[in-house]
Scaffold this motif. Sequence first.
Motif, short mmCIF file in Angstrom:
data_model
loop_
_atom_site.label_atom_id
_atom_site.label_comp_id
_atom_site.label_asym_id
_atom_site.label_seq_id
_atom_site.Cartn_x
_atom_site.Cartn_y
_atom_site.Cartn_z
N UNK A 134 0.81 -1.22 0.00
CA UNK A 134 0.00 0.00 0.00
C UNK A 134 0.84 1.27 0.00
N UNK A 135 2.06 1.18 0.53
CA UNK A 135 2.91 2.36 0.66
C UNK A 135 4.30 2.04 0.10
N UNK A 136 4.51 2.25 -1.19
CA UNK A 136 5.76 1.87 -1.83
C UNK A 136 6.98 2.65 -1.33
N UNK A 137 6.79 3.77 -0.65
CA UNK A 137 7.93 4.52 -0.12
C UNK A 137 8.53 3.86 1.12
N UNK A 138 7.85 2.86 1.66
CA UNK A 138 8.36 2.14 2.83
C UNK A 138 9.22 0.99 2.34
N UNK A 139 10.47 0.96 2.81
CA UNK A 139 11.38 -0.13 2.45
C UNK A 139 11.29 -1.24 3.49
#
Length: 127
Positions: A57-62
């Motif tokens: 849901x949140x591609x900026x989270x690695x």
Amino acid sequence: MINTEAFTKRLQKVIDYYGETASSFAEKIGVQRSSISHILSGRNKPSLEFVLKILSAFPEVELYWLLNGKGEFPAIKKSVDVKPVDIKPEPPPVAIQEKIQFETKKEKTIESIVIFYTDGSFKNFKN
């Protein structure tokens, strides 16, 4: 082994970064509100499915940052400088050129040339 307390702080950072409430965050990743509440309170540990839903849901989270705290949040996207390339077809080998010239002397004209590539694609050159 994941440090649950540190994971909880990083999860809260993600929620705050996106300006979400626990309820809206739970809705966006597709879990029950109680799942978020139990993880934030330290009652439950996050499951792999829970972590994967966040990443989806949140591609900026690695992943590595979320689990271990190493890396960047939000993820820094590395840009690649892509320049257009002008691809020109190579001329056919000399033997083919000579054959083409020979056949064109007999009042024949080339209608099309088809080049087949090993990946199954082809290019059709029409006169």
